[in-house]
Design a protein around this motif. Structure first.
Motif, PDB file in Angstrom:
ATOM      1  N   ASN A  64      -4.554   0.818  -0.823  1.00 51.92           N
ATOM      2  CA  ASN A  64      -4.465  -0.609  -0.561  1.00 51.92           C
ATOM      3  C   ASN A  64      -3.976  -1.373  -1.782  1.00 51.92           C
ATOM      4  N   ALA A  65      -3.881  -2.683  -1.645  1.00 53.97           N
ATOM      5  CA  ALA A  65      -3.337  -3.520  -2.711  1.00 53.97           C
ATOM      6  C   ALA A  65      -4.205  -3.512  -3.959  1.00 53.97           C
ATOM      7  N   GLU A  66      -5.485  -3.152  -3.807  1.00 55.16           N
ATOM      8  CA  GLU A  66      -6.396  -3.099  -4.945  1.00 55.16           C
ATOM      9  C   GLU A  66      -6.404  -1.733  -5.608  1.00 55.16           C
ATOM     10  N   GLY A  67      -5.553  -0.831  -5.119  1.00 53.87           N
ATOM     11  CA  GLY A  67      -5.484   0.495  -5.700  1.00 53.87           C
ATOM     12  C   GLY A  67      -6.612   1.399  -5.278  1.00 53.87           C
ATOM     13  N   LYS A  68      -7.163   1.167  -4.094  1.00 61.77           N
ATOM     14  CA  LYS A  68      -8.239   2.002  -3.580  1.00 61.77           C
ATOM     15  C   LYS A  68      -7.746   2.820  -2.398  1.00 61.77           C
TER      16      LYS A  68
ATOM     17  N   GLU B 258      -7.122  -2.354   7.619  1.00 61.17           N
ATOM     18  CA  GLU B 258      -6.406  -2.786   6.425  1.00 61.17           C
ATOM     19  C   GLU B 258      -5.055  -2.086   6.323  1.00 61.17           C
TER      20      GLU B 258
ATOM     21  N   GLU C 124      -0.446   5.743 -11.995  1.00 57.03           N
ATOM     22  CA  GLU C 124      -1.061   4.827 -11.034  1.00 57.03           C
ATOM     23  C   GLU C 124      -1.929   5.550 -10.013  1.00 57.03           C
TER      24      GLU C 124
ATOM     25  N   ASN D 170     -16.080   1.726  -0.901  1.00 57.28           N
ATOM     26  CA  ASN D 170     -16.178   0.697  -1.915  1.00 57.28           C
ATOM     27  C   ASN D 170     -17.619   0.225  -1.970  1.00 57.28           C
TER      28      ASN D 170
ATOM     29  N   ASN E 157     -18.801  -2.450  -2.476  1.00 54.82           N
ATOM     30  CA  ASN E 157     -18.994  -3.773  -1.908  1.00 54.82           C
ATOM     31  C   ASN E 157     -18.830  -3.787  -0.391  1.00 54.82           C
TER      32      ASN E 157
END
Length: 238
Positions: free
Chosen positions: A72-76, A84, A211, A233, A235
């Motif tokens: 994803n955009a957060e690098g997860k 998502e 990356e 995650n 969270n």
């Protein structure tokens, strides 16, 4: 010249018919192009998918099945069945005993003639790149295209070091050196006569591994079987 103009002006119906015919031919040609594209697109996509699957097994020796994961955009790392939308994809390869062989990672960057798109295999246990294939390239035939044909160059990617340091980052960035100058396990022995293309491959892999590899290494123990999911995650439940 005045006579020609007068003749044309005396036959407006012929000019109109010719114009209509030209417009009709143009519209018909455009329609045929669209119809042909729509009819062949599914087949093209199928062939691309088959080629990608074959490439995955080529860069991950021993893999017989694969599963797609997103980044994803957060690098997860995220499972493909989530809502998502991923910004990139990686492919986990499994052997006949459903054990993780490694990951196939797509990457791309600028070559000599155009963008080069590649796929490389990563073994997290060995912390090495264990396979490499060019998926798309327009490099100069006989020179730049050696990056996909020359065995000596391809041998760079059977045990290319992408090990992590204590901070969890790539310890030594992958880089291309002049042909015959390789001394370290993280260096790619370049190709004389195709310096730009072989250096481009090193740049693409170097940037991609910095990356992606820390993320994959952090998650691989959670994904050692096809039924496993990426690490949640912290969270997610909040």
């Amino acid at each position: 010249m005045s006579e020609t103009v007068n003749i044309a002006s005396q036959n407006p119906a012929g000019s109109t018919k010719m114009l209509k015919a030209m417009v009709g031919i143009g519209v018909l040609s455009a329609l045929l192009i669209v119809v042909t594209f729509e009819l062949t697109q599914p087949r093209v996509q199928q062939l691309k998918a088959e080629a990608l699957e074959k490439a995955i097994f080529e860069v991950l020796p021993g893999a017989v099945s694969s599963r797609t994961f997103g980044v994803n955009a957060e690098g997860k790392l995220i499972a493909p069945d989530t809502e998502e939308s991923p910004v990139s994809l990686v492919y986990a390869g499994y052997d006949s005993a459903d054990q993780l062989v490694g990951y196939a990672v797509e990457a791309s960057g600028q070559g000599y003639a155009d963008k080069i798109r590649i796929l490389y295999g990563y073994n997290p246990k060995q912390q090495q790149i264990i396979g490499f294939q060019v998926l798309e390239s327009k490099e100069t035939p006989g020179l730049g295209d050696k990056i996909e044909k020359e065995q000596r160059f391809l041998d760079n990617f059977t045990a290319l070091d992408v090990g992590l340091n204590k901070e969890g980052n790539i310890a030594n960035k992958v880089t291309t050196v002049k042909q015959g100058a390789k001394v370290n396990a993280w260096e790619i022995d370049g190709i004389t006569g195709a310096t730009i293309s072989s250096r481009a491959v090193g740049d693409i892999i170097g940037s991609s591994t910095e990356e992606v590899i820390p993320l994959l290494f952090d998650n691989y123990k959670m994904m050692e079987t096809p039924k496993a999911n990426p690490k949640k995650n912290e969270n997610d439940d909040k």
